[in-house]
Design a protein around this motif. Structure first.
Motif, PDB file in Angstrom:
ATOM      1  N   SER A  31       6.731  -7.779-121.929  1.00 12.20           N
ATOM      2  CA  SER A  31       6.617  -7.118-123.235  1.00 12.20           C
ATOM      3  C   SER A  31       7.373  -7.889-124.303  1.00 12.20           C
ATOM      4  O   SER A  31       6.909  -8.002-125.448  1.00 12.20           O
ATOM      5  N   ALA A  35       5.813  -9.627-127.604  1.00 10.00           N
ATOM      6  CA  ALA A  35       6.243  -9.125-128.906  1.00 10.00           C
ATOM      7  C   ALA A  35       6.729 -10.234-129.830  1.00 10.00           C
ATOM      8  O   ALA A  35       6.785 -10.044-131.050  1.00 10.00           O
ATOM      9  N   ASP A 110      17.000  -6.667-133.170  1.00  5.87           N
ATOM     10  CA  ASP A 110      16.688  -5.292-133.572  1.00  5.87           C
ATOM     11  C   ASP A 110      17.768  -4.639-134.420  1.00  5.87           C
ATOM     12  O   ASP A 110      17.589  -3.518-134.888  1.00  5.87           O
ATOM     13  N   TRP A 217      14.038  -5.049-138.312  1.00  6.40           N
ATOM     14  CA  TRP A 217      12.736  -5.171-137.671  1.00  6.40           C
ATOM     15  C   TRP A 217      11.794  -6.016-138.525  1.00  6.40           C
ATOM     16  O   TRP A 217      11.925  -6.089-139.738  1.00  6.40           O
ATOM     17  N   TYR A 241      -3.566  -2.634-137.414  1.00  3.38           N
ATOM     18  CA  TYR A 241      -2.572  -3.446-136.718  1.00  3.38           C
ATOM     19  C   TYR A 241      -1.282  -3.521-137.522  1.00  3.38           C
ATOM     20  O   TYR A 241      -0.185  -3.389-136.958  1.00  3.38           O
ATOM     21  N   ARG A 244       0.451   0.009-137.337  1.00  2.00           N
ATOM     22  CA  ARG A 244       0.931   0.313-135.987  1.00  2.00           C
ATOM     23  C   ARG A 244       2.132  -0.557-135.613  1.00  2.00           C
ATOM     24  O   ARG A 244       3.133  -0.061-135.064  1.00  2.00           O
ATOM     25  N   THR A 245       2.058  -1.846-135.931  1.00  2.00           N
ATOM     26  CA  THR A 245       3.149  -2.759-135.594  1.00  2.00           C
ATOM     27  C   THR A 245       4.402  -2.436-136.398  1.00  2.00           C
ATOM     28  O   THR A 245       5.521  -2.422-135.858  1.00  2.00           O
ATOM     29  N   ASP A 247       5.272   0.434-137.698  1.00  2.00           N
ATOM     30  CA  ASP A 247       5.836   1.701-137.221  1.00  2.00           C
ATOM     31  C   ASP A 247       6.564   1.511-135.889  1.00  2.00           C
ATOM     32  O   ASP A 247       7.661   2.048-135.681  1.00  2.00           O
ATOM     33  N   THR A 248       5.950   0.743-134.992  1.00  2.00           N
ATOM     34  CA  THR A 248       6.552   0.508-133.675  1.00  2.00           C
ATOM     35  C   THR A 248       7.875  -0.239-133.797  1.00  2.00           C
ATOM     36  O   THR A 248       8.873   0.120-133.160  1.00  2.00           O
ATOM     37  N   ASN A 249       7.889  -1.282-134.628  1.00  2.00           N
ATOM     38  CA  ASN A 249       9.106  -2.079-134.786  1.00  2.00           C
ATOM     39  C   ASN A 249      10.234  -1.262-135.415  1.00  2.00           C
ATOM     40  O   ASN A 249      11.393  -1.347-134.992  1.00  2.00           O
ATOM     41  N   GLU A 251      10.574   2.068-135.411  1.00  2.00           N
ATOM     42  CA  GLU A 251      11.006   3.115-134.489  1.00  2.00           C
ATOM     43  C   GLU A 251      11.923   2.544-133.406  1.00  2.00           C
ATOM     44  O   GLU A 251      12.950   3.156-133.076  1.00  2.00           O
ATOM     45  N   TYR A 252      11.566   1.390-132.859  1.00  2.00           N
ATOM     46  CA  TYR A 252      12.389   0.810-131.801  1.00  2.00           C
ATOM     47  C   TYR A 252      13.772   0.439-132.333  1.00  2.00           C
ATOM     48  O   TYR A 252      14.799   0.724-131.694  1.00  2.00           O
TER      49      TYR A 252
END
Length: 264
Positions: A31, A35, A110, A217, A241, A244-245, A247-249, A251-252
């Motif tokens: 992963s 990424a 991060d 991020w 894309y 989604r990317t 938001d994912t970055n 959130e992490y």
């Protein structure tokens, strides 16, 4: 509950410093590789007068042509995209039977961890390394598979929204290096500052210093039209894309900042 596959621990891949941050889990390591927008690939040149390892920034992704439905928690190869006349591809072409020995590294930052003392400052991060042997992909079908895989790793769904398949000149000039992975490991830090007791118990220090995490991020901006394409509006696959990317970055990174600190 499914089984978790791991890379075996050896002298080469074992995490020694702050080993509780280490991971050998295939899904976690793959992963991180996927990424990272850029992978750094190192190898030794064949020139006996050149003592320095070569490190190249390359685009690549995990995959399996023989088992295309394989998930990230399963054994996979790493496909690297390059130009036919590049040094790494030339050397791979003349390497021994197993292929060119390479090391692949990826890192995601991060957050910036701000502590009571300069020595305790850190990053929240995810890093991964793969060790394996690279060989050129000569089979045309596998080559197209890898080119599609790499393209869709840049922007998901992009391959189907472009002029495909590649023509003869594009197939001839593009080279794919398939790395058969022998081993790997990862290292992950999450959480806030991990200051020492000698500082956390001093009121004169804690009362005047702010500590915490600056989440960090990667973010895609608003698409800007250009080039020869005259299609009106930003296509849905690009918008989806991007959103989604992002938001994912985000959130992490925020979750990593709030997590329990991993050893300092």
């Amino acid at each position: 509950m499914g089984r978790t596959l791991v890379y075996p621990k050896t002298r080469k891949n074992t995490v020694r410093r702050m080993d509780d941050r280490g991971t050998y889990d295939l899904h976690a390591i793959h992963s991180i590789i996927n990424a990272a927008p850029v992978l750094h690939v190192s190898f030794n040149t064949s020139d006996p007068e050149d003592p320095f390892p070569t490190i190249l920034p390359m685009i690549g992704t995990m995959g399996s042509y023989s088992h295309p439905s394989a998930d990230l928690n399963e054994p996979l190869e790493c496909y690297l995209h390059g130009y036919v006349s590049s040094g790494i591809m030339k050397q791979a072409r003349t390497s021994h039977e197993r292929g060119l020995p390479v090391t692949i590294a990826a890192t995601k930052v991060d957050g910036v961890v701000l502590s009571l003392t300069p020595n305790s400052h850190s990053y929240n991060y995810r890093s991964a390394m793969l060790f394996g042997y690279g060989s050129l992909v000569d089979d045309p079908e596998e080559k197209v598979y890898a080119m599609r895989l790499v393209t869709d790793s840049v922007v998901a769904g992009r391959w189907d929204q472009t002029r495909t398949p590649p023509d003869g000149a594009e197939m001839a000039s593009t080279t794919i290096l398939k790395v058969s992975v022998v081993n790997g490991s990862g290292k992950i830090r999450v959480g806030g500052p991990g200051d020492e007791k000698k500082d956390t118990e001093r009121e004169d220090i804690t009362s005047r210093i702010w500590t915490g995490v600056l989440p960090m991020w990667e973010t895609f901006g608003e698409p800007i039209a250009g080039g020869a394409g005259r299609s009106k509006g930003v296509p849905r696959h690009v918008v989806d894309y991007r959103n989604r990317t992002n938001d994912t970055n985000e959130e992490y990174a925020k979750q990593a900042a709030r997590s329990k600190v991993s050893s300092g």
